[in-house]
Design an enzyme around this catalytic site. Sequence first.
Site, PDB file in Angstrom:
ATOM      1  CG  ASP A 131      -5.476  -0.581  -0.453  1.00  0.00           C
ATOM      2  OD1 ASP A 131      -6.295  -0.921  -1.322  1.00  0.00           O
ATOM      3  OD2 ASP A 131      -5.628  -0.790   0.759  1.00  0.00           O
ATOM      4  CG  HIS A 155      -3.318   3.838   1.636  1.00  0.00           C
ATOM      5  ND1 HIS A 155      -4.631   3.817   1.207  1.00  0.00           N
ATOM      6  CD2 HIS A 155      -3.093   2.643   2.243  1.00  0.00           C
ATOM      7  CE1 HIS A 155      -5.179   2.658   1.556  1.00  0.00           C
ATOM      8  NE2 HIS A 155      -4.268   1.924   2.172  1.00  0.00           N
ATOM      9  CG  HIS A 197      -4.659  -5.271  -1.453  1.00  0.00           C
ATOM     10  ND1 HIS A 197      -3.654  -4.346  -1.275  1.00  0.00           N
ATOM     11  CD2 HIS A 197      -5.633  -4.943  -0.557  1.00  0.00           C
ATOM     12  CE1 HIS A 197      -3.996  -3.494  -0.330  1.00  0.00           C
ATOM     13  NE2 HIS A 197      -5.187  -3.830   0.127  1.00  0.00           N
ATOM     14  CG  HIS A 212      -5.779  -5.835   3.164  1.00  0.00           C
ATOM     15  ND1 HIS A 212      -6.549  -4.751   2.817  1.00  0.00           N
ATOM     16  CD2 HIS A 212      -6.645  -6.740   3.710  1.00  0.00           C
ATOM     17  CE1 HIS A 212      -7.813  -4.992   3.140  1.00  0.00           C
ATOM     18  NE2 HIS A 212      -7.896  -6.180   3.688  1.00  0.00           N
ATOM     19  CG  ASP A 246      -1.717  -1.192   1.459  1.00  0.00           C
ATOM     20  OD1 ASP A 246      -1.239  -2.301   1.134  1.00  0.00           O
ATOM     21  OD2 ASP A 246      -2.837  -1.044   1.971  1.00  0.00           O
ATOM     22  NE  ARG A 256      -8.525  -5.932   6.717  1.00  0.00           N
ATOM     23  CZ  ARG A 256      -7.720  -4.888   6.586  1.00  0.00           C
ATOM     24  NH1 ARG A 256      -8.228  -3.684   6.419  1.00  0.00           N
ATOM     25  NH2 ARG A 256      -6.409  -5.033   6.608  1.00  0.00           N
ATOM     26  CG  ASN A 262      -9.247  -2.862   0.702  1.00  0.00           C
ATOM     27  OD1 ASN A 262      -8.023  -2.768   0.623  1.00  0.00           O
ATOM     28  ND2 ASN A 262      -9.923  -2.348   1.707  1.00  0.00           N
ATOM     29  CG  HIS A 263      -8.653   1.652   0.222  1.00  0.00           C
ATOM     30  ND1 HIS A 263      -9.387   2.676   0.779  1.00  0.00           N
ATOM     31  CD2 HIS A 263      -8.346   0.810   1.234  1.00  0.00           C
ATOM     32  CE1 HIS A 263      -9.494   2.474   2.085  1.00  0.00           C
ATOM     33  NE2 HIS A 263      -8.875   1.355   2.390  1.00  0.00           N
ATOM     34  CG  ASP A 288      -9.545   5.720  -0.854  1.00  0.00           C
ATOM     35  OD1 ASP A 288      -9.993   6.806  -1.277  1.00  0.00           O
ATOM     36  OD2 ASP A 288     -10.150   4.641  -0.986  1.00  0.00           O
ATOM     37  NE  ARG A 289      -7.479   4.948   5.959  1.00  0.00           N
ATOM     38  CZ  ARG A 289      -8.170   4.968   7.083  1.00  0.00           C
ATOM     39  NH1 ARG A 289      -8.520   6.119   7.617  1.00  0.00           N
ATOM     40  NH2 ARG A 289      -8.545   3.860   7.673  1.00  0.00           N
TER      41      ARG A 289
END
Length: 513
Positions: free
Chosen positions: A278, A251, A359, A434, A249, A407, A310-311, A281-282
């Site tokens: 990923d 991000h 991921h 992840h 990730d 989660r 997943n993002h 995002d964030r």
Amino acid sequence: MSSLSAEQIAKALELKNEGNVFIKKQDYAKAAELYTKAIELDPNHSAYFSNRALAHLKLDNFQSCLHDCDEALALDPANLKAHHRRGLAYIGLLEFKKARSDLQIVLKSKPGDVTAKRALGVCEKFIREERFRKAIGGDEEYGKVDFCESLKLETYDANTDLAKYEGPKLELEQLTDAKGDAAGAEVKNMTTEFISRLVNEVFLQSKNIPKKYAAAIISHANRLFRREPTVVELSNRSDPSVTISVCGDTHGQLYDVLNIFRKFGKVGPNHIYLFNGDFVDRGSWSCEVALLFYSLKILYPDSIYLNRGNHESNNMNKIYGFEDECKYKYSARIFDMFSQSFESLPLATVINNDYLVMHGGLPSDTSCTLEDFKKINRFSQPPREGAFMELLWSDPQEADGFGPSQRGLGFAFGSDITAQFLQKNKLRKIFRSHEVRMGGVQLEHNGKLVTVFSAPNYCDSQGNLGGIIHVVPGKGQLIQNGNDDEDLIIETFEAVPHPDVKPMAYSNGGLGF
């Protein structure tokens, strides 16, 4: 209510207060651990459960947060923090009607709560969109527009951003189909010089490229992704001069991404990079990271690869900031194009017939093989269940077999599941991402599974290292960072300074609390 000694009650309170200190330090895993010890001593305090719920929420462990909020509210139905945190956990679980109910309870007592108001607004938006989808037939794919392949470049010509732009220029070609209709765009002159100037003169100066350029880059990259199989196969066994580097990730942490290339080498014919999902995002430079990766893909289509995380999905992008960032910096249409390009990304990669890279984690159907992965129709938003979703969402656990996911999506899988899958598919290891790992890279499941996370000091708060895995047959460095494989080099790196822009700076709601 169980009978407790004064000593137990006092010790539990001490542990709770110590957990609060770690919450302030943003060490949420340690805080959760301390709250758990407090609860084991004194399970009668609603606040202990709602405090641990906050730690789980910050760790994206939505199911665990939900459970703690239920326990807190069973002990004290008036615990507003538990309602608030349960509402946010429901948003993370994409259960927006349930989230709305909790948030409305919060706002009834605290009508000025800004975080609850923003989160409720997100819920209402999702609920309206769902109602609309059902009204037109209940199918998310119904009436879907192919934004990347129907792109008409001329529609961007009147934009003032193009006339005012003083950065590096691109030569674009309008593609057409057999009928002469618009069929996307191609970038004709992508070069290392353009990418260097894009970074230094545009991104690092807090500027944007024209929307026309962004649209063309996304359209071109999307076409390249669509040509790739659902499971990409890479190899450098026959050419020891080539390095394959696997990153986790990132991000939207642009400055750390640039540091990866600066520290470990640039993308090129002798250095292949695989970014394992990923990348948006964030962080607040997700547009820049995505456009950089896509530009590199256009220039070096065989030297940079992106697995889907997943993002890279609409629901996550609405909650964790990428959609709002895209609309702020570019437009809703540019976000729609990114969204479609995410649906084109491969789900996994196999390197040298030895290492599977995806991921999240392994599917709960133990009969599922690598060949089954290759047959997944990936060109859609991830479903709520099945191998497609689990490849993006699942996590490892210490216990054997399968367990519930903290989660709330996917499952937790044990070392026996990893060993069985590797043996059945004749593989040596699994690389996945992840999850934050404080050391950047962590060998798990008896060394058969490796988690690599490449966003150091994640969200400007975690204090973790970033990690990278280099696949270099016969030239590995054993023992370093726990490495037990003669074909791998495992390295870590620290975060680098960046401008004072907070994570999710452009987010209008969701979990930007």
